[in-house]
Design an enzyme around this catalytic site. Structure first.
Site, PDB file in Angstrom:
ATOM      1  CG  ASP A   1      -7.346  14.615  -5.166  1.00 55.02           C
ATOM      2  OD1 ASP A   1      -6.186  14.501  -4.434  1.00 55.02           O
ATOM      3  OD2 ASP A   1      -7.606  14.028  -6.287  1.00 55.02           O
TER       4      ASP A   1
ATOM      5  CD  GLU B   1      -2.050  10.448 -12.631  1.00 53.74           C
ATOM      6  OE1 GLU B   1      -2.539  11.198 -11.392  1.00 53.74           O
ATOM      7  OE2 GLU B   1      -2.992  10.638 -13.468  1.00 53.74           O
TER       8      GLU B   1
ATOM      9  CG  ASP C   1      -7.951  17.101  -8.269  1.00 51.27           C
ATOM     10  OD1 ASP C   1      -7.505  15.797  -8.707  1.00 51.27           O
ATOM     11  OD2 ASP C   1      -7.090  17.643  -8.322  1.00 51.27           O
ATOM     12  CB  SER C   2     -10.569  12.671 -11.594  1.00 52.10           C
ATOM     13  OG  SER C   2     -11.041  11.821 -10.400  1.00 52.10           O
TER      14      SER C   2
ATOM     15  CD  GLU D   1      -2.148  16.807  -8.377  1.00 52.57           C
ATOM     16  OE1 GLU D   1      -1.480  17.734  -9.114  1.00 52.57           O
ATOM     17  OE2 GLU D   1      -3.036  16.160  -8.948  1.00 52.57           O
TER      18      GLU D   1
ATOM     19  CE  LYS E   1      -4.633  11.644  -4.814  1.00 54.78           C
ATOM     20  NZ  LYS E   1      -4.257  12.628  -5.755  1.00 54.78           N
TER      21      LYS E   1
END
Ligand code: KIV
Length: 272
Positions: free
Chosen positions: A91, A190, A52-53, A123, A121
């Site tokens: 993401d 991270e 999602d960057s 978070e 993925k």
């Protein structure tokens, strides 16, 4: 992989686990479009993360929060079309899983069905346990993500190193064990201290993939645009640049402009 014979062994969750088991480091990079994904896959990358960057490097947003599920699926479709060998992990964007496990499952199903990717993925640890369990029950592989979780940037308030203090470090250890127990196939760590990465990576059997988390992770990930020096001003300590493409591309663009202005391009052999 045997390019000579045309046989390409696809990277799967089992291949990733086997890498950790035999001590081979896992190389992961981000990709958001067909052309870049084709280059990275041909170069032999193990995992491509449709991160999602993309919200930052593709769309120019300050955070990862604005990108939508539809936009992530669009990026993932382009990457999947390019790839022959790498595993493609996508993401789940902010807002597509946090509300409840049903929403999480339907978002994950959309990603898998509409993009053809191989895993998702998301978070967080205990707070998203139900969501992860529900997605796993549907047979979708899940990669966890602990430490600095950019979707919570407004809660953290800064992008500095996480889990330096005991309470947060202990929560991270507990979350890592939980994610392993419930069935995540790998875990991104991270921006945490290298020593904590070492501890977690030896305490759990599934592979850890670090970004700014030191050399003891079972694999490494970088944002490709940072690694290639396309993003010029982002230079955190953990980033190693393997090229300076911002400068290369600026130079090429300026030479093109000059040639057009000078009526040098196109020349006689470049026309029909
Ligand atoms: O979105 C992303 O690029 C990521 C990596 C930094 C792990 O989540």
């Amino acid at each position: 992989m045997s390019k000579a014979t045309g046989e390409i062994k696809r990277v799967t969750t089992h291949v990733i686990q086997a890498m950790k088991d035999r001590g081979e480091k896992i190389a992961m990079l981000t990709a958001y479009d067909f052309s870049m994904a084709r280059i990275l896959d041909d170069a032999g990358i193990d995992i491509l993360l449709v991160g999602d960057s993309a919200s930052n490097v593709m769309a120019g947003h300050e955070t990862t929060l604005p990108i939508t599920l539809d936009q992530m699926i669009y990026h993932a479709q382009s990457v999947v079309r390019a790839v022959h060998r790498a595993m493609v992990v996508v993401d789940m964007p902010f807002g597509s899983y946090q509300s409840n496990s049903e929403i999480a499952l339907s978002s994950a199903i959309r990603i898998m069905k509409e993009s053809g990717a191989h895993a998702v993925k998301l978070e967080g640890g205990a707070e998203v346990e139900d969501c992860i369990k529900r997605i796993l029950l549907a047979g979708i592989p899940v990669m966890g993500h602990l430490g600095l979780t950019p979707q919570s940037i407004y809660k953290f308030g800064t992008y500095t190193v996480r889990a330096k203090e005991d309470v947060e470090a202990q929560k991270l250890r507990d979350d890592a064990r939980l994610l392993e127990e419930i069935g995540c196939f790998a875990l991104v760590l991270e921006k945490i201290p290298a020593q904590l990465t070492k501890e977690v990576s030896s305490a759990i059997a599934i592979p850890t993939i670090g970004i700014g988390a030191g050399k003891h992770a079972d694999g490494q990930v970088l944002v490709t645009h940072d690694m290639l020096g396309i993003t010029k001003d982002f230079k955190p300590r953990f980033l190693r640049r393997y090229a300076e493409l911002f400068d290369v591309m600026t130079d090429a663009t300026q030479r093109y402009i000059a040639d057009v202005k000078a009526k040098d391009f196109p020349n006689d052999s470049e026309q029909y």
